[in-house]
Design an enzyme around this catalytic site. Structure first.
Site, PDB file in Angstrom:
ATOM      1  CB  SER A 251     -60.732 -34.692 -75.082  1.00 16.48           C
ATOM      2  OG  SER A 251     -60.969 -35.712 -74.128  1.00 16.48           O
ATOM      3  CE  LYS A 252     -57.177 -32.401 -74.064  1.00 14.50           C
ATOM      4  NZ  LYS A 252     -57.866 -31.500 -74.911  1.00 14.50           N
TER       5      LYS A 252
END
Length: 504
Positions: A251-252
Site C-alpha cells: 500500500s501507499k
RNA sequence: GUCCCCAUCGUCCAGAGGCCCAGGACGUGGCCCUUUCAAGGCCAAAACGCGGGUUCGAAUCCCGCUGGGGACGCCA
C-alpha cells in the site's frame, strides 16, 4: 484457441500488483498465440471514473501490454465495458429467476449487517441466512408492485463440494456450506461482480481466468453460476499476492505502488515488467544458460518461456532495491536517443532545460554517458550532472568536501595555475588533457594531486563523473546558442577564473 | 470465528526422493580497478519453520503444529 483477459475496475491507479496480473495474462497469451482481452469492470457506478479508466489504459500501454480486444479497440465480443452490457446481465438474471435458480431478496442492508455481526459474534461463518429463499413469485411480484426494491440472489445448492483444478495450485475444494447465496443483481438493477464476470467471461469465450488469489474463494460461486447458466467454465489460475516488506498488502505507506508513480520517478517500463515477471516466477535456464543469464530478459522472451505450471505458490515481497538495480541495467542498455527523450522532462523540471528543442535533446543525450548506469532512476540523472548547469565558486569553497581538497598540499597552486592553462574552449577530451598537462608542467603536480583540485575548480564538487567527460560537457554547453533551450552554462575558463579568485 | 491458500538465505527465485554439507539474483561486507563520487570486477557471509511418519535415502512425499496470507459486502 486460448483467450485470456485482464479485467480491472476503474476505481484508481493501476497498482503494481494488478499490473503483474495483467502481465502474466499477457505473457500467457503472447506465448501461446492467444488473444488478450481487456475488459473494464465498472459496475460500481459510485467509484468508477473515466479518468481512472484512461489512466489504466495509458499505464498498460506504457508497460507494453497491448490488448487485442478492449473498450477502445473494439472486438467481436464487445462492448468491453460492463456498464454498456447491462441488458445482457438482466436477461440472464431473468433466465435464472424463471428456472428457480435465483430469487428476489427483500432484506434491508441494515438487517443483513446486523445478521452478519450476530453470526460473527456467535463464531459462525457470516453468510446470508436465506431468509427470502421461500418467498414465492406471486408475493415477490406483489411487493415489487408496492415499491420495494429487492436484490436478486443466486440459490446456491446446499452442502455440496465444488472442486476445480487450479492451474497453479492444483485441486481446490470448497463446500457450499460456507457459501451464502450471493447477490446477482443489486436493488438498483446493476449486476454484482460475481454475476457480471461469469456472464462476460462466458460470452467473451475466455478460456483461462488468471487473477489474484484474493478471488479464489469466489471461484466456487462462479463455477456454480456457470453450471446454472449452462456454460462451460474456463480454466482457473490464482496468482499469489504481492506484499510489502512487512508482509502486509502493498500500500501507499510502502512508498510508490502505482505504475504511474514508477514512471514519474523514472523507472523504465521494460525494467518494471521484467521485475514484476520475476515475482512468483522465473524463467528456466536451458541449453548452456546459467541462472544468471535469465535474470534480465526482454518481454517477448519472457512470454516465450512463460508457463503457468511454474508459477510459485507463495506470496512475494515487492523489493524496490532489486527494481532499482534492474532499472540501472536497462538504462545502460537503452538507446541514447530514447533515453534522452525519456529523461528530458526531468531536466525541464529541474530548470536545466527550458524548452525540449532538438538542440536541447541532443545536449541532454551528450550528457548521458556521465550518468546512465551510475544512477538508479531517470529522475536522478539531472542531479548527477547538475554541476554542468550550476556553478557558484563562492558557495562551493564553503563546502567541507571542497575545502578538504583545497587543503591538500599544493592544491591552491593548481587552482591558481588553471586559468592560465586554459587556452580556449575544451570541446573534447584531448583539449582538456592538454590544459591539464600545462598545469602539471607549471606546478609539478600529477595524478590525484593535479586532478582533484582541477575538479573542484571546474565543477565546484569534490566528486562526480570523470573529468575527461565532464569538462567537455561544460564547454559544449557553454558554446550552445542562447535560444537552444538550455539554461545558460558558464564555461570552464570562466569557472577557473572565478574559482581562483575566491580560493586564493 | 469459519473456510481456502501458502511455508528454501534479509528479499525474489532454482530445486519436481539420491546430482544438495542446497544453486542464481538483489541487498550486505571485504578486496580490486581508479583522477574523485558513482558504476564495474572478484571474493565472502547468509536459508530448507518445528515435530512426527514413509523410504536404503527427504528441502523434495504424508500427517500434525506453528507462522503468514486471503475470503466470508447491494466492492471488485
Amino acid at each position: 484457441m486460448m483467450r485470456v483477459r485482464f479485467a480491472p475496475s476503474p476505481t484508481g491507479q493501476l497498482h503494481v500488483g494488478n499490473a503483474r496480473t495483467a502481465l502474466f495474462n499477457w505473457l500467457l497469451a503472447r506465448g501461446h498465440d492467444g488473444t488478450y482481452v481487456l475488459r473494464i469492470e465498472d459496475t460500481d457506478a459510485a467509484r468508477s471514473t473515466r479518468a481512472s479508466e484512461d489512466g489504466i489504459l495509458r499505464d498498460l500501454r506504457w508497460l507494453g501490454l497491448e490488448w487485442d480486444e478492449g473498450p477502445d479497440v473494439g472486438g467481436p465480443c464487445g462492448p468491453y465495458r460492463q456498464s454498456e452490457r447491462l441488458h445482457l446481465y438482466s436477461s440472464y438474471a431473468n433466465e435464472l429467476l424463471g428456472a428457480g435458480q435465483a430469487y428476489y431478496c427483500f432484506c434491508s442492508p441494515q438487517k443483513l449487517e446486523a445478521e452478519r455481526a450476530a453470526m460473527l459474534a456467535a463464531g459462525r461463518p457470516p453468510r446470508y441466512a436465506g431468509t427470502c429463499r421461500a418467498i414465492d413469485r406471486a408475493e415477490a411480484a406483489d411487493r415489487i408492485e408496492q415499491g420495494e426494491k429487492p436484490v436478486i440472489r443466486f440459490r446456491v445448492p446446499e452442502r455440496i463440494d465444488v472442486t476445480f483444478q487450479d492451474l497453479v495450485r492444483g485441486e481446490v475444494t470448497f463446500n457450499t456450506e460456507v457459501i451464502g447465496d450471493p447477490v446477482l443483481v443489486r436493488s438498483d438493477g446493476r449486476p454484482a461482480y460475481n454475476f457480471a464476470v461469469v456472464v462476460d467471461d462466458a460470452l467473451m469465450e475466455i478460456t483461462h481466468v488468471i487473477r489474484g488469489e484474493d478471488h479464489i474463494s469466489n471461484t466456487p460461486r462462479q463455477i456454480l453460476l456457470y453450471r446454472a447458466l449452462g456454460f462451460a467454465p474456463p480454466r482457473f489460475a490464482h496468482l499469489s499476492l504481492v506484499m510489502g516488506p512487512d508482509h502486509t498488502p502493498l500500500s501507499k505507506r510502502h512508498g510508490a505502488t502505482s505504475v504511474s508513480e514508477f514512471r514519474a520517478h523514472g523507472i523504465l517500463p521494460e525494467a518494471l515488467t521484467n521485475y514484476l515477471a520475476l515475482i512468483g516466477w522465473s524463467p528456466r535456464a536451458a541449453g548452456g544458460e546459467t541462472p544468471e543469464d535469465v535474470e534480465l530478459l526482454p518481454i517477448d522472451e519472457l512470454a516465450r518461456r512463460f508457463a503457468l505450471e511454474h508459477v510459485g505458490h507463495s506470496a512475494g515481497v515487492f523489493d524496490p532495491e532489486k527494481l532499482a538495480w534492474m532499472n540501472r541495467q536497462y538504462m545502460r542498455r537503452a538507446a541514447p536517443a530514447r533515453l534522452a527523450a525519456e529523461t528530458a522532462r526531468f531536466f525541464v523540471a529541474r530548470g536545466f532545460v527550458r524548452r525540449s528543442s532538438e538542440a536541447a535533446l541532443a545536449y541532454v543525450e551528450s550528457l548521458l554517458p556521465m550518468a546512465a548506469g551510475s544512477v538508479d532512476r531517470l529522475e536522478e540523472i539531472p542531479e548527477r550532472v547538475a554541476f554542468v548547469f550550476q556553478f557558484d565558486a563562492r558557495a562551493s569553497v564553503e563546502k567541507p568536501a571542497v575545502a578538504d581538497v583545497l587543503n591538500e598540499p599544493g592544491a591552491r597552486e593548481v587552482v591558481a595555475a588553471l586559468p592560465g592553462a586554459i587556452a580556449g574552449p575544451m570541446l573534447d577530451r584531448d583539449a582538456f588533457r592538454a590544459a591539464a598537462a600545462r598545469v602539471r608542467e607549471r606546478t609539478g603536480r600529477k595524478g590525484r594531486a593535479l586532478f582533484h583540485p582541477i575538479r573542484v575548480a571546474l565543477t565546484g564538487e569534490a566528486g562526480g563523473p570523470e573529468l575527461d567527460l565532464a569538462v567537455p560537457a561544460i564547454d559544449r554547453g557553454a558554446a550552445l546558442a542562447p535560444d537552444a533551450g538550455v539554461a545558460p552554462i558558464a564555461s570552464a575558463a570562466e569557472r577557473a577564473r572565478a574559482f581562483a579568485a575566491v580560493a586564493g
